[in-house]
Every structure is written in structure tokens, then in C-alpha cells.
Design a protein around this motif. Structure first.
Motif, PDB file in Angstrom:
ATOM      1  N   GLU A 140       0.810  -1.220   0.000  1.00 47.94           N
ATOM      2  CA  GLU A 140       0.000   0.000   0.000  1.00 47.94           C
ATOM      3  C   GLU A 140       0.847   1.277   0.000  1.00 47.94           C
ATOM      4  O   GLU A 140       0.437   2.301  -0.537  1.00 47.94           O
ATOM      5  CB  GLU A 140      -0.937  -0.038   1.198  1.00 47.94           C
ATOM      6  N   GLU A 141       2.022   1.235   0.631  1.00 46.23           N
ATOM      7  CA  GLU A 141       2.951   2.378   0.630  1.00 46.23           C
ATOM      8  C   GLU A 141       4.363   1.867   0.333  1.00 46.23           C
ATOM      9  O   GLU A 141       5.255   1.959   1.176  1.00 46.23           O
ATOM     10  CB  GLU A 141       2.904   3.095   1.978  1.00 46.23           C
ATOM     11  N   PRO A 142       4.585   1.318  -0.864  1.00 45.44           N
ATOM     12  CA  PRO A 142       5.838   0.602  -1.134  1.00 45.44           C
ATOM     13  C   PRO A 142       7.098   1.440  -1.025  1.00 45.44           C
ATOM     14  O   PRO A 142       8.113   0.973  -0.486  1.00 45.44           O
ATOM     15  CB  PRO A 142       5.649   0.052  -2.547  1.00 45.44           C
ATOM     16  N   GLU A 143       7.082   2.671  -1.529  1.00 41.98           N
ATOM     17  CA  GLU A 143       8.297   3.480  -1.495  1.00 41.98           C
ATOM     18  C   GLU A 143       8.666   3.868  -0.068  1.00 41.98           C
ATOM     19  O   GLU A 143       9.829   3.774   0.341  1.00 41.98           O
ATOM     20  CB  GLU A 143       8.118   4.733  -2.362  1.00 41.98           C
ATOM     21  N   LEU A 144       7.682   4.305   0.702  1.00 45.31           N
ATOM     22  CA  LEU A 144       7.953   4.673   2.089  1.00 45.31           C
ATOM     23  C   LEU A 144       8.389   3.454   2.891  1.00 45.31           C
ATOM     24  O   LEU A 144       9.311   3.543   3.711  1.00 45.31           O
ATOM     25  CB  LEU A 144       6.715   5.309   2.712  1.00 45.31           C
ATOM     26  N   TYR A 145       7.746   2.317   2.633  1.00 47.51           N
ATOM     27  CA  TYR A 145       8.132   1.103   3.361  1.00 47.51           C
ATOM     28  C   TYR A 145       9.580   0.742   3.046  1.00 47.51           C
ATOM     29  O   TYR A 145      10.354   0.406   3.950  1.00 47.51           O
ATOM     30  CB  TYR A 145       7.209  -0.062   2.994  1.00 47.51           C
ATOM     31  N   ARG A 146       9.955   0.836   1.787  1.00 46.87           N
ATOM     32  CA  ARG A 146      11.339   0.516   1.414  1.00 46.87           C
ATOM     33  C   ARG A 146      12.319   1.451   2.106  1.00 46.87           C
ATOM     34  O   ARG A 146      13.359   1.015   2.617  1.00 46.87           O
ATOM     35  CB  ARG A 146      11.503   0.612  -0.106  1.00 46.87           C
ATOM     36  N   GLN A 147      11.998   2.743   2.152  1.00 51.78           N
ATOM     37  CA  GLN A 147      12.900   3.698   2.803  1.00 51.78           C
ATOM     38  C   GLN A 147      13.078   3.393   4.281  1.00 51.78           C
ATOM     39  O   GLN A 147      14.196   3.413   4.817  1.00 51.78           O
ATOM     40  CB  GLN A 147      12.366   5.115   2.624  1.00 51.78           C
ATOM     41  N   VAL A 148      11.973   3.106   4.961  1.00 56.33           N
ATOM     42  CA  VAL A 148      12.045   2.775   6.391  1.00 56.33           C
ATOM     43  C   VAL A 148      12.851   1.501   6.593  1.00 56.33           C
ATOM     44  O   VAL A 148      13.713   1.422   7.489  1.00 56.33           O
ATOM     45  CB  VAL A 148      10.624   2.631   6.974  1.00 56.33           C
ATOM     46  N   LEU A 149      12.602   0.516   5.766  1.00 49.50           N
ATOM     47  CA  LEU A 149      13.286  -0.767   5.900  1.00 49.50           C
ATOM     48  C   LEU A 149      14.778  -0.623   5.641  1.00 49.50           C
ATOM     49  O   LEU A 149      15.608  -1.141   6.406  1.00 49.50           O
ATOM     50  CB  LEU A 149      12.657  -1.772   4.934  1.00 49.50           C
ATOM     51  N   GLU A 150      15.144   0.093   4.584  1.00 51.33           N
ATOM     52  CA  GLU A 150      16.561   0.297   4.290  1.00 51.33           C
ATOM     53  C   GLU A 150      17.269   1.008   5.439  1.00 51.33           C
ATOM     54  O   GLU A 150      18.393   0.656   5.808  1.00 51.33           O
ATOM     55  CB  GLU A 150      16.723   1.096   2.997  1.00 51.33           C
ATOM     56  N   GLY A 151      16.618   2.026   6.003  1.00 53.82           N
ATOM     57  CA  GLY A 151      17.221   2.742   7.120  1.00 53.82           C
ATOM     58  C   GLY A 151      17.469   1.837   8.303  1.00 53.82           C
ATOM     59  O   GLY A 151      18.533   1.909   8.950  1.00 53.82           O
ATOM     60  N   PHE A 152      16.509   0.975   8.616  1.00 56.92           N
ATOM     61  CA  PHE A 152      16.697   0.068   9.734  1.00 56.92           C
ATOM     62  C   PHE A 152      17.806  -0.935   9.474  1.00 56.92           C
ATOM     63  O   PHE A 152      18.649  -1.196  10.343  1.00 56.92           O
ATOM     64  CB  PHE A 152      15.391  -0.689  10.019  1.00 56.92           C
ATOM     65  N   LEU A 153      17.849  -1.520   8.269  1.00 58.95           N
ATOM     66  CA  LEU A 153      18.872  -2.507   7.966  1.00 58.95           C
ATOM     67  C   LEU A 153      20.268  -1.902   8.062  1.00 58.95           C
ATOM     68  O   LEU A 153      21.204  -2.522   8.591  1.00 58.95           O
ATOM     69  CB  LEU A 153      18.642  -3.094   6.565  1.00 58.95           C
ATOM     70  N   ASP A 154      20.422  -0.683   7.581  1.00 50.03           N
ATOM     71  CA  ASP A 154      21.720   0.010   7.678  1.00 50.03           C
ATOM     72  C   ASP A 154      22.124   0.213   9.148  1.00 50.03           C
ATOM     73  O   ASP A 154      23.281  -0.009   9.525  1.00 50.03           O
ATOM     74  CB  ASP A 154      21.663   1.354   6.967  1.00 50.03           C
ATOM     75  N   LEU A 155      21.170   0.631   9.965  1.00 47.92           N
ATOM     76  CA  LEU A 155      21.472   0.862  11.386  1.00 47.92           C
ATOM     77  C   LEU A 155      21.822  -0.452  12.099  1.00 47.92           C
ATOM     78  O   LEU A 155      22.709  -0.484  12.958  1.00 47.92           O
ATOM     79  CB  LEU A 155      20.286   1.535  12.076  1.00 47.92           C
ATOM     80  N   ALA A 156      21.123  -1.524  11.754  1.00 54.25           N
ATOM     81  CA  ALA A 156      21.401  -2.815  12.370  1.00 54.25           C
ATOM     82  C   ALA A 156      22.812  -3.276  12.030  1.00 54.25           C
ATOM     83  O   ALA A 156      23.519  -3.845  12.879  1.00 54.25           O
ATOM     84  CB  ALA A 156      20.370  -3.842  11.940  1.00 54.25           C
ATOM     85  N   GLU A 157      23.213  -3.039  10.791  1.00 50.88           N
ATOM     86  CA  GLU A 157      24.566  -3.435  10.394  1.00 50.88           C
ATOM     87  C   GLU A 157      25.611  -2.578  11.093  1.00 50.88           C
ATOM     88  O   GLU A 157      26.665  -3.070  11.504  1.00 50.88           O
ATOM     89  CB  GLU A 157      24.710  -3.331   8.883  1.00 50.88           C
ATOM     90  N   ALA A 158      25.332  -1.293  11.248  1.00 50.73           N
ATOM     91  CA  ALA A 158      26.259  -0.408  11.952  1.00 50.73           C
ATOM     92  C   ALA A 158      26.401  -0.825  13.409  1.00 50.73           C
ATOM     93  O   ALA A 158      27.498  -0.778  13.993  1.00 50.73           O
ATOM     94  CB  ALA A 158      25.768   1.035  11.875  1.00 50.73           C
ATOM     95  N   ALA A 159      25.302  -1.280  14.019  1.00 49.86           N
ATOM     96  CA  ALA A 159      25.348  -1.713  15.419  1.00 49.86           C
ATOM     97  C   ALA A 159      26.172  -2.985  15.584  1.00 49.86           C
ATOM     98  O   ALA A 159      26.758  -3.215  16.654  1.00 49.86           O
ATOM     99  CB  ALA A 159      23.944  -1.945  15.940  1.00 49.86           C
ATOM    100  N   GLU A 160      26.239  -3.788  14.538  1.00 52.14           N
ATOM    101  CA  GLU A 160      26.995  -5.039  14.613  1.00 52.14           C
ATOM    102  C   GLU A 160      28.494  -4.782  14.604  1.00 52.14           C
ATOM    103  O   GLU A 160      29.272  -5.541  15.196  1.00 52.14           O
ATOM    104  CB  GLU A 160      26.607  -5.936  13.434  1.00 52.14           C
ATOM    105  N   ARG A 161      28.895  -3.684  13.947  1.00 49.18           N
ATOM    106  CA  ARG A 161      30.335  -3.416  13.811  1.00 49.18           C
ATOM    107  C   ARG A 161      30.951  -2.923  15.111  1.00 49.18           C
ATOM    108  O   ARG A 161      30.278  -2.344  15.960  1.00 49.18           O
ATOM    109  CB  ARG A 161      30.567  -2.378  12.697  1.00 49.18           C
TER     110      ARG A 161
END
Length: 298
Positions: free
Chosen positions: A277-298
Motif C-alpha cells: 500500500e505504501e511501497p516506497e515509504l516502506y522501502r525507505q524505512v526498511l533500508e534505514g533500519f537494515l543500515d542501522l542494524a549493520e552499523a550496530a553489529e560493527r
């Protein structure tokens, strides 16, 4: 366009079908997103908008149809239709595809499955996305019955009569159920093609054995409740839901409160399928979270 690979993985004497959007991961690569679809018994097609994450070529997205669904084999064995089967299937798919470090996204039933898998101390999961899901089937059943009871009385009557008679494939029942689905499942009407492909290919035996209709949960999942175990989660967690979702705040809030550090994003124009229903916004939110999760792992 990213490369796409399809194939099957042997699982319990049957075949589980998968699709990989992007290159198969190598050591040191950006962790892929492994997607667990809903249902149970509903193929992955409706989640295909998530493939856009792989458009840049940097992040791989992995879909698969759980056993009994879509392009995977459909065994005629009700004893397979239980939570433990599908938890084992995740590990089998990961091993076969070399998915050592992953982000895991579970939508609806896929969220219940993701919780059960991660709470079992699964290795290598560095980020968890719980999309339009909850941690308690008894609470889910009660809340969705409440939503159904807010529908017009004549619609409720059709639903109740056909469920009591076991005639849930009757066109009148399906029409009445759509009054629920277009309000709390997907508000993009008519449903997009990839959503319709999933809805029209549900394995009803699998669905009925494990769950049953949203508002009449009678399957073997009916007592599943992970609420008391949520505090054990020790990884970054993103929770998403729609403002008009059947997974209402009464269901999502206790899950968010129980997970240490969980982030919750509500999509204002969506019901249960925010990624549709909101694909572009969902992708942006998801990408932001995945990036932060990877940064937290380092």
C-alpha cells in the motif's frame, strides 16, 4: 537489473522453492534480507514489492514459498502442518543457500514464525523485522473477532453461517469476507495482481490445520503465545504495522513493549500490507533500519 536465481532445496523428502534477487552472498558481503511470508499457506507473491531493495545491486533479497505453498511441493500430510516444520525449513534454506549472516523479515504468520525461530537462538540473524504481526494468537483471535463484529450485521451473519456449515468456499462467504479484507488487510482496491495471486493460491488445508479464519482461530496455533519470551531478544528489531491494520495497537503495543529497544513504525495509509500500500515509504524505512542494524553489529 539485479541477477535473479531460482531453484529448489530438498526438505523432508520434498522440495522448497526459492528465488534470490541479487548475487548469492559471499563472506563479508552486505547481509541479505530473508523474507518469511504470511498465511500459513499463502505463497510469497504479495511481498514482491520488497524486491526493490535489491535494485541498487548492493543488497540481496531472498524469497521462498514455504512447504505446501506456491511453487514448493504440496504434501498431502497434515502432520507436517505445525510450527516446528517451518522453523526447521528456515534453517534448511539458509544452509542450502549459504545465508550465514542475514536480516530476517516475517510478515503476519511469518512474524510468528520469525519470533519462534529467533527465540530458538538461531545464529547469524543481525536484524529482525516484524511486519504486521503480534506475539499472541489468543489475543489475535479476540481482536479480529472484535473487528468482524463491527461489520454490518448482514455481513457478519453470512460469515458466521458459512463457517458453522463448513462452506467457506461458497461465493457468498468469500464476498462477505472481502468486506473485512478491504478494510483491514489491503485498502488498495482492486487488489494488485501479485496480491491476488497469493489470495487465490492459498492452501486451505494447511491454513485450516494451523490457523483457520482470522476471527475463528481453531487450528494447532490457537494457543501459541511468545509474549513472556520477548525479553530474550537481544538484536535490533523493527516492528511495522498499518494505521488500519487488523494487527491493531492492542496487539502490537504489547509486543513492542516486551522487546528491548524495539522501534515501531506505523504506516498511516496502510492496512495489513504496508509494503504493497505504501511501497516506497516502506522501502525507505526498511533500508534505514537494515543500515542501522549493520552499523550496530560493527
Amino acid at each position: 537489473m539485479p541477477v535473479t536465481t531460482e531453484g529448489t532445496v530438498p526438505f523432508r523428502g520434498y522440495r522448497t522453492w526459492y528465488r534470490v534477487i541479487g548475487p548469492l552472498p559471499t563472506p563479508g558481503a552486505i547481509p541479505p534480507l530473508l523474507v518469511l511470508h504470511g498465511g500459513p499457506g499463502m505463497p510469497h507473491d504479495y511481498l514482491e514489492d520488497l524486491a526493490a531493495l535489491a535494485a541498487s545491486g548492493s543488497r540481496t533479497v531472498v524469497f521462498y514459498d514455504q512447504l505446501g505453498c506456491g511453487r514448493s511441493d504440496r504434501p498431502d500430510d497434515r502432520l507436517l502442518w505445525r510450527m516446528s516444520t517451518f522453523v526447521d525449513e528456515i534453517a534448511t534454506v539458509r544452509d542450502a543457500l549459504g545465508l550465514e549472516r542475514i536480516h530476517l523479515l516475517g510478515h503476519s504468520w511469518g512474524g510468528w514464525l520469525a519470533l519462534e525461530y529467533v527465540l530458538g537462538r538461531a545464529p547469524g540473524v543481525i536484524g529482525l523485522v516484524l511486519a504486521s504481526t503480534c506475539a499472541s494468537l489468543p489475543a489475535f483471535a479476540a481482536e479480529t473477532r472484535r473487528l468482524k463484529n463491527s461489520l454490518p450485521a448482514d455481513v457478519q451473519d453470512v460469515i458466521d453461517r458459512h463457517e458453522a456449515a463448513g462452506t467457506t468456499e461458497d461465493p457468498a462467504y468469500l464476498e462477505a469476507a472481502m468486506a473485512y479484507y478491504t478494510r483491514w488487510i489491503c485498502r488498495k482496491v482492486p487488489f494488485p495482481d501479485h496480491v491476488m495471486r497469493s489470495f487465490t493460491a492459498v492452501n486451505e488445508e494447511l491454513y485450516g490445520t494451523m490457523q483457520g479464519p482470522e476471527w475463528n482461530v481453531t487450528g494447532n496455533l490457537k494457543d501459541w503465545d511468545a509474549t513472556a519470551r520477548l525479553a530474550e531478544l537481544d538484536l535490533p528489531v523493527l516492528v511495522t504495522s498499518g494505521r488500519h491494520d487488523e494487527m491493531t495497537p492492542a496487539l502490537v503495543q504489547p509486543m513492542v513493549d516486551g522487546i528491548p529497544g524495539a522501534e515501531w513504525v506505523v504506516f498511516e495509509e496502510s492496512a495489513h500490507f504496508a509494503m504493497v500500500e505504501e511501497p516506497e515509504l516502506y522501502r525507505q524505512v526498511l533500508e534505514g533500519f537494515l543500515d542501522l542494524a549493520e552499523a550496530a553489529e560493527r
